[in-house]
Design an enzyme around this catalytic site. Structure first.
Site, mmCIF file in Angstrom:
data_model
loop_
_atom_site.group_PDB
_atom_site.id
_atom_site.type_symbol
_atom_site.label_atom_id
_atom_site.label_comp_id
_atom_site.label_asym_id
_atom_site.label_seq_id
_atom_site.Cartn_x
_atom_site.Cartn_y
_atom_site.Cartn_z
ATOM 1 N N HIS A 222 16.529 -7.739 -3.324
ATOM 2 C CA HIS A 222 15.791 -8.843 -4.393
ATOM 3 C C HIS A 222 15.855 -10.215 -3.935
ATOM 4 O O HIS A 222 15.285 -11.343 -3.873
ATOM 5 C CB HIS A 222 17.207 -9.181 -4.858
ATOM 6 C CG HIS A 222 19.067 -9.848 -4.609
ATOM 7 N ND1 HIS A 222 18.946 -9.234 -3.299
ATOM 8 C CD2 HIS A 222 18.497 -11.304 -4.515
ATOM 9 C CE1 HIS A 222 20.274 -9.474 -3.365
ATOM 10 N NE2 HIS A 222 19.603 -11.110 -4.117
HETATM 11 C C1 UD1 Z 1 20.803 -15.735 -6.914
HETATM 12 C C2 UD1 Z 1 20.957 -16.231 -5.081
HETATM 13 C C3 UD1 Z 1 20.977 -15.372 -4.615
HETATM 14 C C4 UD1 Z 1 22.253 -13.904 -4.886
HETATM 15 C C5 UD1 Z 1 21.869 -13.340 -6.098
HETATM 16 C C6 UD1 Z 1 22.128 -11.934 -6.230
HETATM 17 C C7 UD1 Z 1 20.450 -18.290 -4.835
HETATM 18 C C8 UD1 Z 1 19.571 -19.773 -4.311
HETATM 19 N N1 UD1 Z 1 20.197 -17.093 -4.957
HETATM 20 O O1 UD1 Z 1 19.349 -14.747 -6.267
HETATM 21 O O2 UD1 Z 1 21.899 -15.739 -2.805
HETATM 22 O O3 UD1 Z 1 21.579 -12.798 -3.188
HETATM 23 O O4 UD1 Z 1 22.002 -15.065 -6.881
HETATM 24 O O5 UD1 Z 1 21.692 -11.683 -7.368
HETATM 25 O O6 UD1 Z 1 21.784 -19.023 -5.668
HETATM 26 N N2 UD1 Z 1 17.298 -13.785 -13.480
HETATM 27 C C9 UD1 Z 1 17.400 -12.764 -14.982
HETATM 28 N N3 UD1 Z 1 18.595 -13.048 -15.335
HETATM 29 C C10 UD1 Z 1 19.586 -13.435 -14.399
HETATM 30 C C11 UD1 Z 1 19.562 -14.257 -13.847
HETATM 31 C C12 UD1 Z 1 18.101 -14.364 -13.420
HETATM 32 O O7 UD1 Z 1 16.576 -12.244 -15.152
HETATM 33 O O8 UD1 Z 1 20.317 -13.632 -15.146
HETATM 34 C C13 UD1 Z 1 16.032 -13.523 -12.790
HETATM 35 C C14 UD1 Z 1 14.948 -15.103 -13.824
HETATM 36 O O9 UD1 Z 1 13.650 -14.465 -13.699
HETATM 37 C C15 UD1 Z 1 15.486 -15.414 -12.458
HETATM 38 C C16 UD1 Z 1 15.408 -14.837 -11.238
HETATM 39 O O10 UD1 Z 1 16.390 -13.089 -11.703
HETATM 40 O O11 UD1 Z 1 14.104 -16.439 -12.288
HETATM 41 C C17 UD1 Z 1 15.794 -15.160 -10.183
HETATM 42 O O12 UD1 Z 1 17.399 -15.985 -10.466
HETATM 43 P P1 UD1 Z 1 17.990 -16.834 -9.789
HETATM 44 O O13 UD1 Z 1 19.519 -17.515 -9.701
HETATM 45 O O14 UD1 Z 1 17.204 -17.832 -8.953
HETATM 46 O O15 UD1 Z 1 18.259 -16.348 -8.293
HETATM 47 P P2 UD1 Z 1 18.362 -14.241 -7.873
HETATM 48 O O16 UD1 Z 1 17.357 -14.469 -7.400
HETATM 49 O O17 UD1 Z 1 18.923 -14.075 -8.119
#
Ligand code: UD1
Length: 353
Positions: A200
């Site tokens: 991821h």
């Molecule tokens: C975040 C953390 C990362 C961790 C990961 C674990 C930061 C910078 N990154 O990354 O260190 O390893 O979480 O999962 O804080 N999304 C959904 N549903 C959700 C959450 C996210 O659909 O419940 C999708 C959205 O499109 C979003 C993308 O995932 O834009 C990224 O989510 P985000 O929380 O920004 O970062 P992660 O890649 O999850």
């Protein structure tokens, strides 16, 4: 003592759960604030439930956004809450955006900020988590570290030794507690032998050409052994954007993100785990399961030095070579790092008391 805990993203929950338990009865009142960085039920609610955590007292509901938007949103929603609650300490976990955002708010309100899982460094500032780690450790105290290398990193950055406490790995506390229970959560219809994959990190999934190379490489592995790939929503979005026909068929299986206990049940039975996650490098080291980390660096070097982890970089051919070795019975043997014993949170509670 009034303690406020900040959680927001999936890897925070397994770290906060044991600390909340260890402080129960010791801290006067504990408040749990969820920033809402992760919001899908299978990225958040299911974890809180399975880990036996209290329901958050407050959910800031920030959701997704760019780094600046998400960080700023957490800060502006958290500040009035902390002004109102005025906790004696604020505990932040790990290295996600919620960690740094909350630490900044607490520090500027002169609320002591405690960092659990301090001192880890990948030395790669292109990773957003590295920025979060570096900055949080500058403004938090005490800094509770999981391993000796983390202490050394902090000392090298000029942090006073009195601020640093080596307590061990809180995430392993959760694993030790829930491992026996995980057996009952084993997903149905499992192949007898399989490779478990998670991916991821933006560096691996955001660039379409690169993601496609990984999918092809896992397709190749799946001709030899079944491949199970529970997919983070970010990765799923990127895979969908590649268009139809890119997901290998045969023994390659895409799954939704799994609850904590089901993932643990899969992990402990895997022939091999291929991942770019930080926490999974630690869990596989504890479980003695071979792990190939598809990154150029790791902030958890103890998993390579002592554990079962091998860094293979972002080169699929290297991953395939190492997979072959492991499946041929030539996996690296490891040992469990010191203080990864299920009692790290107890040491934190004792130190805070
Ligand atoms: C975040 C953390 C990362 C961790 C990961 C674990 C930061 C910078 N990154 O990354 O260190 O390893 O979480 O999962 O804080 N999304 C959904 N549903 C959700 C959450 C996210 O659909 O419940 C999708 C959205 O499109 C979003 C993308 O995932 O834009 C990224 O989510 P985000 O929380 O920004 O970062 P992660 O890649 O999850």
């Amino acid at each position: 003592m009034r303690v406020t805990h900040i959680v927001g993203a999936r890897p925070n929950f397994m770290k906060a759960a044991p600390v909340i338990r260890a402080l129960a009865g010791k801290a006067g009142r504990q408040t749990l604030v969820h920033t809402g960085q992760h919001y899908d039920s299978n990225m958040s609610e299911v974890f809180l439930e399975q880990l036996g955590m209290p329901a958050p007292d407050v959910n800031l509901g920030v959701g997704s956004g760019s780094h600046a938007q998400q960080t700023a949103e957490i800060m502006s929603r958290l500040e009035p809450l902390l002004l109102d609650h005025r906790p004696d300490i604020l505990i932040v976990y790990g290295d996600v955006n919620s960690t740094l955002a909350a630490a900044l708010v607490g520090a500027k309100l002169l609320i002591p900020v405690v960092h659990v899982e301090a001192g880890l460094r990948s030395f790669d500032r292109a990773m957003p988590e590295e920025i979060n780690r570096l900055l949080t450790d500058q403004i938090a105290e005490p800094l509770f570290t999981p391993s000796r290398d983390a202490d050394e990193n902090l000392l090298r950055e000029g942090i006073a030794p009195r601020k640093i406490r080596l307590v061990g790995n809180v995430m392993i506390d959760t694993l030790v507690r829930l491992l026996p229970e995980s057996d009952r959560h084993l997903p149905a219809d499992l192949p007898e032998k399989y490779v478990l994959v998670t991916l991821h990190r933006p560096a691996n999934v955001d660039e379409p050409g690169f993601l496609l190379r990984w999918l092809r490489a896992f397709g190749e592995v799946s001709r030899r052994i079944a491949v199970l790939f529970p997919m983070h929503p970010r990765t799923r979005r990127c895979v969908l954007a590649l268009g139809p026909g890119v997901v290998p068929n045969g023994t390659f299986r895409l799954l939704d993100p799994l609850p904590y206990l089901s993932f643990l049940a899969l992990e402990r039975r895997a022939a091999l785990v291929v991942t770019d996650s930080g926490g999974i490098q630690e869990e596989t080291t504890f479980l003695g399961i071979p792990c190939l980390t598809v990154r150029e660096n790791t902030e958890r070097p103890v998993t390579v030095a002592l554990g079962t982890n091998t860094l293979v970089g972002r080169e699929p051919s290297r991953m395939l070579e190492e997979t072959e070795k492991i499946l041929a019975g030539r996996a690296k043997q490891g040992e469990i790092p010191p203080l990864w014993d299920g009692h790290a949170a107890g040491r934190i509670a004792a130190a805070l008391a």
